[in-house]
Design a protein around this motif. Structure first.
Motif, PDB file in Angstrom:
ATOM      1  N   ARG A   1       0.826  -1.203   0.000  1.00 10.83           N
ATOM      2  CA  ARG A   1       0.000   0.000   0.000  1.00 10.83           C
ATOM      3  C   ARG A   1       0.865   1.259   0.000  1.00 10.83           C
ATOM      4  N   VAL A   2       1.935   1.240   0.807  1.00  6.55           N
ATOM      5  CA  VAL A   2       2.825   2.403   0.863  1.00  6.55           C
ATOM      6  C   VAL A   2       3.512   2.606  -0.488  1.00  6.55           C
ATOM      7  N   ARG A   3       3.980   1.511  -1.103  1.00  4.08           N
ATOM      8  CA  ARG A   3       4.624   1.633  -2.416  1.00  4.08           C
ATOM      9  C   ARG A   3       3.643   2.151  -3.462  1.00  4.08           C
ATOM     10  N   GLN A   4       2.401   1.682  -3.385  1.00  5.41           N
ATOM     11  CA  GLN A   4       1.378   2.151  -4.319  1.00  5.41           C
ATOM     12  C   GLN A   4       1.097   3.637  -4.099  1.00  5.41           C
ATOM     13  N   GLN A   5       0.973   4.045  -2.832  1.00 11.67           N
ATOM     14  CA  GLN A   5       0.756   5.467  -2.539  1.00 11.67           C
ATOM     15  C   GLN A   5       1.949   6.298  -3.008  1.00 11.67           C
TER      16      GLN A   5
ATOM     17  N   ARG B   1       3.999   5.525  -5.433  1.00  9.45           N
ATOM     18  CA  ARG B   1       3.941   5.559  -6.893  1.00  9.45           C
ATOM     19  C   ARG B   1       2.909   6.594  -7.358  1.00  9.45           C
ATOM     20  N   GLU B   2       1.729   6.606  -6.694  1.00 15.49           N
ATOM     21  CA  GLU B   2       0.694   7.583  -7.055  1.00 15.49           C
ATOM     22  C   GLU B   2       1.181   9.001  -6.805  1.00 15.49           C
ATOM     23  N   ARG B   3       1.831   9.216  -5.691  1.00 14.49           N
ATOM     24  CA  ARG B   3       2.367  10.550  -5.385  1.00 14.49           C
ATOM     25  C   ARG B   3       3.433  10.952  -6.395  1.00 14.49           C
ATOM     26  N   MET B   4       4.270   9.975  -6.776  1.00 11.80           N
ATOM     27  CA  MET B   4       5.313  10.251  -7.755  1.00 11.80           C
ATOM     28  C   MET B   4       4.699  10.629  -9.097  1.00 11.80           C
ATOM     29  N   LEU B   5       3.664   9.882  -9.509  1.00 10.23           N
ATOM     30  CA  LEU B   5       2.985  10.198 -10.766  1.00 10.23           C
ATOM     31  C   LEU B   5       2.315  11.566 -10.689  1.00 10.23           C
ATOM     32  N   ALA B   6       1.711  11.865  -9.540  1.00 15.70           N
ATOM     33  CA  ALA B   6       1.078  13.175  -9.370  1.00 15.70           C
ATOM     34  C   ALA B   6       2.126  14.281  -9.438  1.00 15.70           C
ATOM     35  N   ALA B   7       3.268  14.063  -8.776  1.00 19.63           N
ATOM     36  CA  ALA B   7       4.344  15.057  -8.812  1.00 19.63           C
ATOM     37  C   ALA B   7       4.868  15.230 -10.231  1.00 19.63           C
ATOM     38  N   CYS B   8       5.009  14.114 -10.957  1.00 23.75           N
ATOM     39  CA  CYS B   8       5.466  14.192 -12.353  1.00 23.75           C
ATOM     40  C   CYS B   8       4.461  14.970 -13.202  1.00 23.75           C
ATOM     41  N   ALA B   9       3.186  14.712 -12.968  1.00 26.70           N
ATOM     42  CA  ALA B   9       2.149  15.423 -13.722  1.00 26.70           C
ATOM     43  C   ALA B   9       2.191  16.920 -13.417  1.00 26.70           C
ATOM     44  N   ILE B  10       2.326  17.254 -12.146  1.00 23.80           N
ATOM     45  CA  ILE B  10       2.402  18.666 -11.752  1.00 23.80           C
ATOM     46  C   ILE B  10       3.638  19.307 -12.370  1.00 23.80           C
TER      47      ILE B  10
END
Length: 146
Positions: A54-58, A60-69
Motif C-alpha cells: 500500500r505504501v509503495r502504491q501510494q 507511486r501515485e504521489r510520484m505520478l502526481a508530482a510528475c504530472a504537476i
C-alpha cells in the motif's frame, strides 16, 4: 482379594489416566501457544507485506502526481516563456514600425528643410541675377547716351 486388586488397578489406572490427561492438556496448550505464535508471525508478515504494498502504491501515485504537476508546470513555463518571447517580438515589431515612421518623418522634414533652403538660395540667386542684369542694363543704357 480380586476385588482389592481390581480396586488397586483401577485407582492406578485412574491416576495414570488423570496424569495422562494433564500431560496431554499441557502438551496441547504448549502446541496451541506455538501455533498461536506462528499464526501471529504469519499475520504480522501478511500485514507488513500489505502495508508495504500500500505504501509503495501510494508512493507511486504521489510520484505520478508530482510528475504530472512538474510536467504541467514546465508546459506553463514554456507557454509563459513563449508568450514572453511573442510579446517581446510584438513589442520589437511595434517599436521598429514606430522608429521607421519617426525616421521617415525626420527624413521628410530634413528633405523639406533642404528643399526650402535650396529654393530660398535659388530665389536669392535669381534676385541677385536680376539685380546684376538691371545694373548691367542701366550701365549699358547710360553708356549709349554718354
Amino acid at each position: 482379594q480380586a476385588m482389592w486388586r481390581q480396586h488397586v488397578h483401577r485407582s492406578i489406572y485412574i491416576r495414570l489416566h488423570a496424569n495422562t490427561v494433564i500431560v496431554q492438556s499441557v502438551f496441547r496448550m504448549a502446541r496451541c501457544r506455538i501455533n498461536m505464535k506462528e499464526q501471529y508471525h504469519h499475520a504480522t508478515a501478511i500485514q507488513c507485506m500489505f502495508r508495504g504494498r500500500r505504501v509503495r502504491q501510494q508512493q507511486r501515485e504521489r510520484m505520478l502526481a508530482a510528475c504530472a504537476i512538474q510536467s504541467f508546470w514546465r508546459k506553463y513555463m514554456m507557454m509563459n516563456l513563449s508568450a514572453s518571447i511573442l510579446q517581446a517580438w510584438a513589442r520589437q515589431c511595434k517599436e521598429s514600425a514606430r522608429y521607421k515612421k519617426m525616421h521617415r518623418g525626420f527624413v521628410l522634414l530634413q528633405a523639406e528643410t533642404r528643399s526650402k533652403a535650396q529654393r530660398h538660395n535659388f530665389k536669392v540667386a535669381i534676385q541677385s541675377v536680376i539685380v546684376i542684369q538691371a545694373m548691367w542694363r542701366q550701365h549699358a543704357h547710360r553708356s549709349i547716351y554718354i
